[in-house]
Design an enzyme around this catalytic site. Structure first.
Site, short mmCIF file in Angstrom:
data_model
loop_
_atom_site.label_atom_id
_atom_site.label_comp_id
_atom_site.label_asym_id
_atom_site.label_seq_id
_atom_site.Cartn_x
_atom_site.Cartn_y
_atom_site.Cartn_z
N LYS A 52 -76.20 -37.67 -29.20
CA LYS A 52 -74.88 -37.44 -29.82
C LYS A 52 -73.84 -38.39 -29.21
CE LYS A 52 -76.14 -32.74 -31.04
NZ LYS A 52 -76.14 -31.30 -30.77
N GLN A 96 -73.54 -27.41 -26.37
CA GLN A 96 -74.95 -27.42 -26.78
C GLN A 96 -75.59 -26.05 -26.55
OE1 GLN A 96 -76.40 -29.97 -28.38
NE2 GLN A 96 -78.42 -29.04 -28.49
N ASP A 119 -69.07 -28.24 -34.85
CA ASP A 119 -70.38 -27.63 -35.14
C ASP A 119 -70.28 -26.63 -36.30
OD1 ASP A 119 -72.74 -28.27 -33.78
OD2 ASP A 119 -72.06 -27.31 -31.93
N1 GUN Z 1 -78.79 -26.49 -30.55
C1 GUN Z 1 -79.64 -26.74 -31.58
N2 GUN Z 1 -78.97 -27.23 -32.64
C2 GUN Z 1 -77.68 -27.28 -32.29
C3 GUN Z 1 -76.49 -27.70 -32.96
O1 GUN Z 1 -76.49 -28.12 -34.13
N3 GUN Z 1 -75.34 -27.61 -32.25
C4 GUN Z 1 -75.30 -27.13 -30.97
N4 GUN Z 1 -74.13 -27.06 -30.36
N5 GUN Z 1 -76.38 -26.73 -30.32
C5 GUN Z 1 -77.55 -26.81 -30.98
#
Ligand code: GUN
Length: 285
Positions: A52, A96, A119
């Site tokens: 990311k 995350q 998100d």
């Molecule tokens: N863990 C797995 N997928 C995601 C996501 O799309 N966003 C976040 N913050 N954590 C995740």
């Protein structure tokens, strides 16, 4: 034989458009900024957070990575979130998941400012999605919808079967398909006779996390198959939730794994972060 929906190519096209928009925003003195927060040392999460951050740099965005030890308390994490909520150089905040056991995930997600919730996990934004109002859409489902659009799939009146009911993928993608006038069925581990449900689907969206559990022979001739699964089998091989080769014999279009939904998720995160930054310009005029 089916068309392969090339997520990598669609993502590359969108990222080029995002990079151009970032440049334009910079002429107005704003560089979109994303803060990522990783608590603990889950190796998969480390990889995702690194990807990311790299993606942000590739499109000219500012990114700051906060790595906290596994024993971080909820109060410490909330203090960081509060600081990021008030940091004008940060437009998007991504904590995350999953978080360590001592931290209540809902409390943390609800602490993120809805205006920086790139998100789309804050209940305010989830609620707006539910009622069909503009909002930050969660990145993986949003990426799926863009892929369907790019593949020329009109969902109105179609039978969509979503396999998986997670808050991150299954439930939001079902709502988005409903918004586009599909008839949606959400299947899960307690669903009776899954094969018959899948056999009736014009569009199958598989998000269960079980390698190749959706059998190719269940796919209706001409159906569209979106495979969200990324499952490691053996040392190196990645497979989806769908038996790809057999499903591709019957589907009109199908996403590969890797190179399908995966590249779209981070692209939509960039899109949401750009949008969050653009909104700050609009709101100060
Ligand atoms: N863990 C797995 N997928 C995601 C996501 O799309 N966003 C976040 N913050 N954590 C995740």
């Amino acid at each position: 034989m089916s068309t392969i929906i090339d997520g990598k190519a669609i993502a590359a096209k969108l990222r080029a458009e995002i990079a151009a928009q970032v440049k334009k925003l910079q002429t107005q003195g704003i560089t979109p900024g994303l803060a990522t927060v990783l608590v603990g040392e889950d190796p998969a999460s480390e990889v995702y957070v690194r990807m990311k951050g790299n993606a942000c740099q590739d499109v000219g965005m500012h990114s700051v990575k906060h790595t906290l030890p596994a024993e971080t308390t909820e109060a410490e994490l909330l203090t960081l979130v509060d600081r990021l909520n008030n940091d004008p150089t940060i437009h998007g905040i991504l904590v995350q998941l999953p978080l360590p056991k001592q931290i209540n995930t809902d409390t943390v997600l609800e602490a993120i400012s809805p205006a920086k919730d790139v998100d789309g996990f804050h209940p305010y934004n989830v609620g707006r999605l539910m009622v069909g109002k503009p909002t930050f859409q969660p990145c993986t489902p949003y990426g799926i919808m863009v892929m369907l659009r790019e593949a020329g799939v009109d969902l109105a009146g179609k039978e969509v079967v979503v396999v998986g009911r997670s808050n991150i993928v299954g439930k939001p993608v079902a709502l988005m398909c409903l918004q586009q006038h599909a008839t949606v069925t959400i299947c899960h581990s307690k669903t009776r006779d899954l094969p018959s449900k899948v056999r009736a689907a014009d569009v199958v969206i598989a998000a269960v996390g079980i390698p190749e559990m959706i059998k190719g022979e269940w796919i209706k001739e001409g159906a569209v198959v979106i495979d969200v699964g990324v499952n490691r089998v053996g040392e190196k091989k990645l497979v989806g939730d769908v038996e790809f080769a057999a499903a591709a014999q019957r589907a009109s279009a199908i996403t590969p794994v890797p190179g399908g939904v995966g590249p779209m998720t981070i692209t939509m995160l960039l899109h949401n972060t750009l949008e969050a930054a653009q909104k700050t310009v609009a709101s100060t005029r």
